[in-house]
Scaffold this active site. Structure first.
Site, PDB file in Angstrom:
ATOM      1  N   GLU A 319      59.538  18.661  70.485  1.00  0.00           N
ATOM      2  CA  GLU A 319      59.246  18.904  69.072  1.00  0.00           C
ATOM      3  C   GLU A 319      59.916  20.182  68.569  1.00  0.00           C
ATOM      4  O   GLU A 319      60.507  20.208  67.492  1.00  0.00           O
ATOM      5  CB  GLU A 319      57.730  18.961  68.845  1.00  0.00           C
ATOM      6  CG  GLU A 319      56.989  17.683  69.190  1.00  0.00           C
ATOM      7  CD  GLU A 319      57.524  16.466  68.461  1.00  0.00           C
ATOM      8  OE1 GLU A 319      58.095  16.602  67.374  1.00  0.00           O
ATOM      9  OE2 GLU A 319      57.392  15.359  68.999  1.00  0.00           O
ATOM     10  N   HIS A 406      64.922   6.394  68.198  1.00  0.00           N
ATOM     11  CA  HIS A 406      64.351   6.641  69.518  1.00  0.00           C
ATOM     12  C   HIS A 406      65.000   5.759  70.581  1.00  0.00           C
ATOM     13  O   HIS A 406      64.936   6.075  71.771  1.00  0.00           O
ATOM     14  CB  HIS A 406      62.845   6.399  69.495  1.00  0.00           C
ATOM     15  CG  HIS A 406      62.094   7.308  68.576  1.00  0.00           C
ATOM     16  ND1 HIS A 406      61.853   6.984  67.262  1.00  0.00           N
ATOM     17  CD2 HIS A 406      61.572   8.533  68.768  1.00  0.00           C
ATOM     18  CE1 HIS A 406      61.182   7.970  66.699  1.00  0.00           C
ATOM     19  NE2 HIS A 406      61.011   8.927  67.583  1.00  0.00           N
TER      20      HIS A 406
END
Length: 504
Positions: A319, A406
């Protein structure tokens, strides 16, 4: 989950020569020196624009400066046209120590020009007029942001670029970048840097830019409450205790900061010595985590049972690394550049995990292996053979850019694994891997430390917002040449690894 989201200075004491153990460490001895370099670049921006033969209506805005140990300076610019931001117009100049312009990396080579800067379609008051140069011929466009909530409870901030003449949607993507992760495990007993406050302590890391960790109390907005404690002993290692999620988030942020500093000489996500902040206990049974550029913060849900916070070490590193990407190449979160954005967070999150050297959560090339989002102990993603997750691409083909980011990230993740460890079967830290290649070739790895230096150098000096896989190969080749030399084994390994994932 993923993160979404400018010359002076003292050179390194030990300049690298080809063949040395090089690094991408910027040769600035402080955040203030880097700031001064950016200000100097901005003062020279008009002259630079003239040297690049940009149009009379074009201006440059200095965004970042990196100085190599040999004196080479990489200056990243945004571009405007008639005062309007040019999306996809970013560029990086590469200047030798003697001031000679060596080369320029541009997000687009198209000439920036539009017949009018007045939109012909009705505009919302909140829409911003821009020039869209992200694909094909530059056009006048409108940029709007629609906010809301995604199906799984993640905040939504959808950015839409619309042709200001025809109304056609040119690009649309979700800015809140998530990694689709689940129930978190923990890193055992760890040291935390906290701050004394009144008669107790708070989760404020004064050693790392003042990073703070907040408890949202199942809310979905604001910062919530700063996490505090009476005796400076935090959490009990279980999901039943509210402090435990904050411990993992605070620890992960610290390890990521330390990795950026030790590996790249970078002070924090933006390189300015200022910390982001973390928020835990987001929403009710929220099975995700995300980075948000608008708050410059990381946010973690508690999982489906509200007892399994998504704060595993590689997730935290992932993140924070979205923020780093936003602060450097600012890769668009769509198409092939979106896959590279996601892969960068996987690559750097994995590197954070290895560098932490945590006995409870050892380094591996598995993404989210501790959170058990699938319920069967399998990881979220595999870097040695991405397709093992059932959706990611092992190799490049012309349709990769159409996949969810992703899954398109698999090509770059696989490249990085091959570059670091090589092809074939091997066991690393107790985990078995067996990485294939598209053409059946054998790739010999150069080690993770060198591989991540090449990736970071390419990201920070040569990639732009619209970089695709072919561009990424060129960027990493340039990075390897800078760091290790034009005849180096490292450059040959970069080429072999890209060929191994069918990027030729």
């Amino acid at each position: 989950m993923v993160l979404v989201g400018m010359q002076t200075g003292t050179a390194n004491a030990h300049p690298n020569t080809p063949g040395d153990s090089a690094s991408a460490t910027p040769a600035f001895n402080s955040a203030s020196a880097r700031t001064a370099a950016i200000e100097s670049a901005q003062s020279d921006a008009s002259a630079t624009a003239s040297a690049l033969k940009l149009g009379a209506k074009e201006k440059l805005i200095a965004r970042d400066v990196i100085k190599d140990a040999d004196g080479t300076v990489h200056t990243r610019y945004e571009r405007t046209y008639a005062g309007l931001p040019v999306l996809g117009g970013d560029l990086v100049t590469h200047t030798a120590a003697n001031g000679r312009l060596k080369s320029v990396t541009k997000a687009t080579t198209a000439r920036i020009s539009v017949p009018s800067t007045t939109p012909k379609i009705k505009t919302a008051a909140s829409a911003r007029t821009v020039i869209w140069a992200g694909d094909g011929t530059p056009v006048l466009a409108l940029e709007s942001v629609k906010t809301g909530v995604q199906k799984d409870g993640t905040p939504s901030r959808k950015r839409v670029i619309t042709d200001a003449t025809t109304g056609k949607v040119l690009q649309s993507y979700e800015e809140i970048e998530t990694a689709g992760i689940g129930n978190s495990q923990y890193s055992g007993t760890v040291d935390l840097t906290t701050t004394a406050s009144g008669s107790g302590f708070e989760l404020t890391d004064g050693d790392r830019g003042g990073h703070k960790t907040y408890d949202l109390g199942q809310g979905t907005s604001g910062t919530g409450d700063l996490v505090t404690d009476d005796d400076d002993t935090w959490g009990d290692g279980t999901g039943d205790d509210r402090q435990t999620a904050a411990v993992d988030a605070h620890y992960g942020a610290a390890r990521a900061w330390d990795f950026y500093k030790s590996a790249f000489g970078r002070d924090g996500i933006a390189g300015d010595g200022k910390a982001a902040y973390s928020r835990v206990h987001y929403g009710d049974a929220y099975v995700n985590a995300f980075w948000d550029d608008s708050c410059f913060c990381m946010t973690y849900g508690d999982g489906a049972d509200n007892k399994s916070a998504l704060t595993a070490l590689d997730v935290a590193g992932h993140e924070m690394s979205h923020g780093l990407t936003s602060s450097t190449a600012n890769l668009d979160y769509a198409g092939e550049s979106g896959g590279l954005n996601e892969a960068t967070s996987d690559i750097l999150g994995t590197s954070v995990e290895f560098s932490a050297d945590n006995a409870t959560d050892v380094g591996d090339y598995l993404i989210g292996e501790k959170i058990d989002i699938n319920g069967d102990g399998s990881p979220l993603r595999y870097m040695d053979q991405p397709s093992k997750d059932g959706g990611s691409a092992d190799y490049w083909d012309s349709g990769v850019g159409d996949l969810d980011v992703h899954y398109s990230s698999g090509v770059a993740n696989h490249f990085f694994y091959l570059l670091a460890e090589g092809s074939g079967a091997k066991t690393i830290n107790g985990v078995d891997y067996d990485s294939p290649t598209a053409d059946g070739s054998t790739v010999t790895g150069i080690g993770r430390d060198k591989a991540v230096q090449i990736w970071y150098k390419a990201l920070s000096a040569y990639m732009t917002s619209t970089t695709d896989y072919a561009d990424a190969r060129t960027a990493t080749e340039k990075a390897a040449t800078d760091l290790y030399g034009a005849d180096s084994a490292e450059l040959k390994a970069v080429d072999a690894a890209w060929s191994g994932v069918n990027v030729k």
